[in-house]
Design a protein around this motif. Structure first.
Motif, short mmCIF file in Angstrom:
data_model
loop_
_atom_site.label_atom_id
_atom_site.label_comp_id
_atom_site.label_asym_id
_atom_site.label_seq_id
_atom_site.Cartn_x
_atom_site.Cartn_y
_atom_site.Cartn_z
N PHE A 281 -1.82 32.75 11.12
CA PHE A 281 -2.32 31.86 12.17
C PHE A 281 -3.77 32.23 12.45
O PHE A 281 -4.08 33.37 12.76
CB PHE A 281 -1.49 31.99 13.44
CG PHE A 281 -0.10 31.43 13.33
CD1 PHE A 281 0.14 30.09 13.63
CD2 PHE A 281 0.95 32.21 12.90
CE1 PHE A 281 1.42 29.57 13.52
CE2 PHE A 281 2.23 31.70 12.78
CZ PHE A 281 2.47 30.37 13.09
N MET A 282 -4.65 31.23 12.33
CA MET A 282 -6.07 31.46 12.54
C MET A 282 -6.43 31.29 14.01
O MET A 282 -5.66 30.75 14.81
CB MET A 282 -6.91 30.50 11.69
CG MET A 282 -6.49 30.42 10.22
SD MET A 282 -6.43 32.03 9.38
CE MET A 282 -8.16 32.47 9.38
N GLU A 283 -7.62 31.74 14.37
CA GLU A 283 -8.05 31.70 15.77
C GLU A 283 -8.21 30.28 16.28
O GLU A 283 -8.10 30.02 17.49
CB GLU A 283 -9.36 32.47 15.94
CG GLU A 283 -9.74 32.74 17.39
CD GLU A 283 -10.89 33.71 17.54
OE1 GLU A 283 -11.25 34.02 18.68
OE2 GLU A 283 -11.40 34.19 16.50
N ASP A 284 -8.46 29.31 15.38
CA ASP A 284 -8.63 27.92 15.80
C ASP A 284 -7.31 27.20 15.98
O ASP A 284 -7.29 26.00 16.27
CB ASP A 284 -9.53 27.17 14.81
CG ASP A 284 -8.92 27.08 13.41
OD1 ASP A 284 -7.79 27.58 13.20
OD2 ASP A 284 -9.59 26.54 12.51
N GLY A 285 -6.17 27.89 15.77
CA GLY A 285 -4.87 27.27 15.95
C GLY A 285 -4.23 26.77 14.67
O GLY A 285 -3.05 26.44 14.65
N SER A 286 -4.99 26.68 13.58
CA SER A 286 -4.43 26.27 12.29
C SER A 286 -3.68 27.45 11.67
O SER A 286 -3.78 28.59 12.13
CB SER A 286 -5.53 25.79 11.35
OG SER A 286 -6.45 26.84 11.08
N TYR A 287 -2.91 27.17 10.61
CA TYR A 287 -2.17 28.25 9.96
C TYR A 287 -2.06 28.00 8.46
O TYR A 287 -2.21 26.86 7.98
CB TYR A 287 -0.78 28.41 10.58
CG TYR A 287 0.10 27.19 10.50
CD1 TYR A 287 0.86 26.91 9.35
CD2 TYR A 287 0.21 26.31 11.58
CE1 TYR A 287 1.66 25.79 9.28
CE2 TYR A 287 1.01 25.19 11.52
CZ TYR A 287 1.74 24.94 10.37
OH TYR A 287 2.54 23.82 10.30
N LEU A 288 -1.84 29.07 7.72
CA LEU A 288 -1.68 29.03 6.27
C LEU A 288 -0.34 29.65 5.91
O LEU A 288 -0.01 30.74 6.38
CB LEU A 288 -2.80 29.81 5.57
CG LEU A 288 -4.24 29.37 5.84
CD1 LEU A 288 -5.22 30.39 5.25
CD2 LEU A 288 -4.51 27.99 5.24
N CYS A 289 0.45 28.96 5.08
CA CYS A 289 1.74 29.47 4.62
C CYS A 289 1.59 30.05 3.22
O CYS A 289 1.02 29.40 2.34
CB CYS A 289 2.78 28.36 4.61
SG CYS A 289 3.15 27.66 6.22
#
Length: 405
Positions: A199-207
């Motif tokens: 989970f990135m600081e901007d609220g997006s995420y990578l699986c």
């Protein structure tokens, strides 16, 4: 300050919303950030984004009668994301029955009858009491990158090792023990099959991200600025970083390429006591930070994480071909690739490397080993018997190769 707790106000009547926001800001703007909207759908959509960013909501103030959704129903949704936030309903006299029922259905903390003039008598004493109660249990959320995964996962270890090696702060969440991690998965409609999730600081995420994907997200894939370099250094350990400092200080166009993280093997050390100029020693992370700061200040450019696939000569110049296909022209090449760990050839070791078996003295997995048995193979590398950083570790050392896994 953008990391202040939030007071979230929702009312479809723009005039009433302006009034409540004005009064709340007048009293609480120093300690809380006030956000507002007249659109319930906008408020609902923002809940997940705020949760993924690590925002903290101290209080929801919502009107009861709104055309898209009534206030009690909205608070039911909001409670799933921020269960500890105080919940206040703005009501008219005719809505008091619904407000009283909401005390049980959504654990409503207070219903405020409009109008609330003067606020010094009818608003601030109520809000003060609720916020004081909330502050008693408040623990600030971590704001930054969150890594959610299994403790003995090779993919999770690779992500943590990359972030730690590049001095990027992050929070590790063990899916087996973290309630917050389970909640993040559920709210984002993810399953354990998607792990690791970053989970990135901007609220997006990578699986299940690759290292290149994470590097791109955090802005670590800079463009090559020049068609020709005076010197390209392959490897950003202490020797490579020193070469970068010396090259740039002499006015040379200098580029440093690192496949993993600056600092090399030394960068993972918790303490270095034999480095020139530091009689009391320093950590590998601190050495790396100082060297990078010095090199970049003098003009050295960095490309990381990136590997060199081939080196060719063309027209009297050297051509470096990177793994992603980019080509770099340079007059000189300095190779400072350091050393590789000598690997155990015991059967089974390769299957668990990065997932319970680790090479080197990195701190990445140290906290995960707290209270567990740890076996160290190769005590010839231990120079002293300094107390362990984690005294709860049970450590067994062996000078011989492991015979059985």
């Amino acid at each position: 300050m953008t990391n202040l707790p939030l007071i979230f106000c929702i009312d479809d009547d723009a005039q009433v919303l302006r009034a409540i926001v004005r009064d709340i800001k007048n009293k609480y703007r120093e300690k809380y950030r006030v956000v507002s909207t007249t659109v319930v759908k906008e408020a609902l959509d923002s809940l997940l984004e705020m949760k993924n960013k690590g925002e903290t909501v101290a209080m929801f103030l919502t009107d009861q009668r709104m055309p898209e959704m009534d206030g009690v129903t909205f608070l039911e949704h909001a409670r799933k994301f921020f269960p500890d936030a105080k919940r206040v309903l703005l009501t008219a006299y005719s809505d008091t029955d619904a407000a009283i029922k909401a005390i049980n259905t959504v654990q409503l903390d207070y219903y405020l009858v409009k109008p609330w003039d003067p606020p010094e008598e009818k608003l601030y004493p109520i809000i003060d009491e609720l916020l004081d109660e909330w502050q008693g249990a408040y623990r600030p959320e971590f704001r930054g990158i969150k890594v959610l995964g299994y403790p003995y996962s090779r993919d999770s270890h690779a992500v943590k090792d990359f972030l730690a090696g590049n001095l990027i702060p992050y929070q590790w969440m063990d899916i087996q023990t973290s309630d917050e991690g389970e909640q993040l998965l559920a709210l984002n409609k993810l399953t354990r099959a998607n792990l690791p999730v970053v989970f990135m600081e901007d609220g997006s995420y990578l699986c299940k991200p690759g290292i290149a994907d994470i590097a791109a997200k955090v802005g670590m894939n800079p463009h090559i600025k020049h068609d020709m370099y005076d010197v390209v250094i392959i490897g950003a350990g202490p020797a490579g970083l020193a070469a970068g400092v010396y090259g740039a200080s002499e006015g040379l166009k200098t580029l440093l390429i690192e496949r993993r993280a600056p600092g090399g093997q030394a960068g993972t050390s918790s303490r270095i006591e034999n480095y020139l100029g530091f009689p009391t020693g320093l950590s590998g992370a601190e050495l790396t930070r100082r060297a990078i700061t010095q090199a970049t200040r003098l003009g050295t450019e960095f490309i990381t994480p990136q590997s060199v696939k081939d080196i060719k000569q063309s027209g009297g110049y050297n051509k470096i071909i990177l793994d992603d296909g980019r080509e770099i022209n340079t007059r000189a090449i300095v190779i400072t690739t350091g050393v590789d760990y000598r690997k155990l050839d015991t059967k089974g070791v390769a299957d668990f490397t990065g997932a319970g078996i680790y090479y080197g003295a990195a701190m990445t997995e140290a906290t995960a080993c707290k209270g567990r048995d740890v076996f160290i193979v190769g005590v010839a590398t231990l120079r002293d018997r300094r107390p362990c950083t984690f005294p709860s570790l049970r450590v067994t050392c062996s000078s011989s190769s492991a015979k059985k896994i």
